[in-house]
Design a protein around this motif. Structure first.
Motif, PDB file in Angstrom:
ATOM      1  N   VAL A  37       0.836  -1.194   0.000  1.00  0.00           N
ATOM      2  CA  VAL A  37       0.000   0.000   0.000  1.00  0.00           C
ATOM      3  C   VAL A  37       0.875   1.251   0.000  1.00  0.00           C
ATOM      4  O   VAL A  37       0.612   2.218  -0.732  1.00  0.00           O
ATOM      5  N   GLU A  38       1.932   1.250   0.813  1.00  0.00           N
ATOM      6  CA  GLU A  38       2.841   2.399   0.846  1.00  0.00           C
ATOM      7  C   GLU A  38       3.511   2.603  -0.507  1.00  0.00           C
ATOM      8  O   GLU A  38       3.639   3.737  -0.988  1.00  0.00           O
ATOM      9  N   ALA A  39       3.931   1.514  -1.142  1.00  0.00           N
ATOM     10  CA  ALA A  39       4.557   1.617  -2.459  1.00  0.00           C
ATOM     11  C   ALA A  39       3.570   2.149  -3.487  1.00  0.00           C
ATOM     12  O   ALA A  39       3.919   2.975  -4.345  1.00  0.00           O
ATOM     13  N   ALA A  40       2.321   1.693  -3.404  1.00  0.00           N
ATOM     14  CA  ALA A  40       1.296   2.183  -4.323  1.00  0.00           C
ATOM     15  C   ALA A  40       1.074   3.679  -4.144  1.00  0.00           C
ATOM     16  O   ALA A  40       0.914   4.412  -5.122  1.00  0.00           O
ATOM     17  N   GLY A  41       1.061   4.137  -2.901  1.00  0.00           N
ATOM     18  CA  GLY A  41       0.889   5.563  -2.641  1.00  0.00           C
ATOM     19  C   GLY A  41       2.000   6.393  -3.240  1.00  0.00           C
ATOM     20  O   GLY A  41       1.756   7.484  -3.785  1.00  0.00           O
ATOM     21  N   GLU A  42       3.217   5.887  -3.167  1.00  0.00           N
ATOM     22  CA  GLU A  42       4.349   6.610  -3.750  1.00  0.00           C
ATOM     23  C   GLU A  42       4.230   6.664  -5.274  1.00  0.00           C
ATOM     24  O   GLU A  42       4.516   7.696  -5.898  1.00  0.00           O
ATOM     25  N   ILE A  43       3.816   5.561  -5.888  1.00  0.00           N
ATOM     26  CA  ILE A  43       3.643   5.531  -7.337  1.00  0.00           C
ATOM     27  C   ILE A  43       2.596   6.547  -7.770  1.00  0.00           C
ATOM     28  O   ILE A  43       2.793   7.319  -8.710  1.00  0.00           O
ATOM     29  N   VAL A  44       1.461   6.554  -7.062  1.00  0.00           N
ATOM     30  CA  VAL A  44       0.358   7.449  -7.423  1.00  0.00           C
ATOM     31  C   VAL A  44       0.769   8.901  -7.255  1.00  0.00           C
ATOM     32  O   VAL A  44       0.522   9.744  -8.136  1.00  0.00           O
ATOM     33  N   THR A  45       1.403   9.226  -6.145  1.00  0.00           N
ATOM     34  CA  THR A  45       1.826  10.611  -5.912  1.00  0.00           C
ATOM     35  C   THR A  45       2.820  11.053  -6.979  1.00  0.00           C
ATOM     36  O   THR A  45       2.705  12.157  -7.535  1.00  0.00           O
TER      37      THR A  45
END
Length: 390
Positions: A76-84
């Protein structure tokens, strides 16, 4: 994920007049990021500006897909970084091009950032959209409104769909005087019934909205797994298939379709659809999943208070001629892509969050009992300003 105080003063955003807002959206189909400029006072649409799209790279898409359905943890944290990161890059590009193209026009006043939905279970765990609006505000030196759904869920709403208030503004912009529907066919399908005879979107009876059922997501998942394609381009695979009526009947027996709206879905709520067509050929399976999408919409149309004058289709599904023909056969009113009335079906969701950002900044509601089932009209959203609280 960091946030500025949601009670931060909004002196960075003009309190009156028409604002230039930049909305950004990445949907449940996981295809990429859309951004679009809208000129609005939060009630009426005064004009549309530039727009742009950035596809997720295959590795980004794979990481986002791996995080679907999860509420916390490294993925989830990695996904948030990708999206941002993806949104920041495209937003910066559009802001730079906008400044270069219009030296005599006002800069963008506010950004509406939806983020990427990873999990949605409003009746139990809530809703999760990843992406850091505070980081975007700092990097782009522009106020950002984000986390649009959480307040609605906290007040008993489904947290979705949120585009209906913008759909109402679109109906007014188009000068419609009879009820009509906006049908968004993304990963999940959602329907907005708009009665433009009402004065305001929050008026009781002006809007009814809900998720109709799965749309492109299961079709995309199937053809990617079986054929190595991102989607059924132009309905080419489904066109050669035969619908398995037994599987279709089992699909329509799902309890979701008996629930009264408003109601909403997570992307993978109907993952068993793939099992229903597992024994079928590629073309028959794809045709059957496409028919399921159309049948779910037809079921949903029964909830409309009055027959709509037209159903305007937005989202990727409108590019599938097989799906569009199934809808025309299934529904008792005209069905047309939203481009037929001069709107941009690829950017409508991004434009919606531009409009909603201005509504949040102006203290206006963004959802109501008729759109999400929330107990009372609510204006969701966290506001982050450059430098934190101003």
């Amino acid at each position: 994920m960091t946030r500025s105080n949601p009670s931060a003063r909004l002196s960075a955003i003009p309190k009156t007049g028409v604002l230039r807002a930049l909305g950004t959206m990445s949907g449940t189909s996981l295809d990429g990021v859309d951004v679009a400029i809208v000129e609005t006072d939060g009630v009426a649409i005064h004009g549309f500006g530039a727009s742009a799209y950035r596809a997720y790279e295959p590795v980004e898409r794979a990481q986002l897909a791996a995080a679907l359905g999860q509420w916390q943890g490294p993925q989830v944290e990695a996904a948030g970084e990708i999206v941002t990161r993806a949104h920041a890059a495209l937003l910066a590009q559009v802001l730079a091009e906008d400044a270069e193209a219009g030296a005599d026009q006002r800069a963008v006043d506010v950004i509406g950032f939806h983020g990427q939905t990873l999990a949605h279970a409003p009746r139990t765990q809530g809703t999760l959209q990843v992406g850091d609006g505070a980081a975007l505000a700092a990097e782009l030196d522009t106020p950002v409104v984000w986390d649009f759904r959480s307040d609605d869920v906290r007040l008993g709403g489904e947290g979705a769909p949120l585009a209906p208030f913008f759909h109402f503004a679109c109906a007014k912009y188009l000068k419609r005087d009879k009820p009509l529907c906006f049908l968004n066919l993304g990963g999940v399908g959602n329907l907005t019934y708009v009665d433009p005879r009402f004065e305001a979107a929050e008026d009781s009876g002006a809007l009814l909205a809900f998720d109709t059922g799965p749309a492109n997501a299961p079709i995309n998942d199937l053809v990617q797994a079986r054929c190595g394609q991102m989607m059924d381009e132009g309905g080419a695979i489904a066109r050669g298939g035969v619908v398995e009526t037994g599987a279709l009947e089992l699909f329509l027996a799902e309890p979701y379709f008996a629930r009264m709206p408003p109601k909403s879905l997570d992307r993978n709520d109907f993952a068993e659809m793939i099992t229903l067509v597992s024994e079928l050929t590629d073309s028959d399976a794809t045709a059957t999943l496409t028919a399921m999408c159309a049948a779910a919409v037809a079921q949903g149309m029964e909830h409309c208070p009055e027959p709509p004058e037209v159903v305007l289709v937005t989202g990727g599904g409108r590019h599938n001629p097989v799906l569009m023909e199934m809808l025309r056969v299934s529904l008792d009113c005209p069905v047309a892509p939203i481009e037929s009335v001069g709107l941009d079906g690829d950017m409508l969701e991004a434009q919606a969050f531009a409009h909603l950002a201005v509504r949040v900044a102006r203290g206006l509601p963004t959802s109501c009992p008729g759109t999400t089932g929330v107990r009372a009209c609510v204006g969701g959203g966290v506001v982050s300003v450059p430098g934190g609280e101003d």
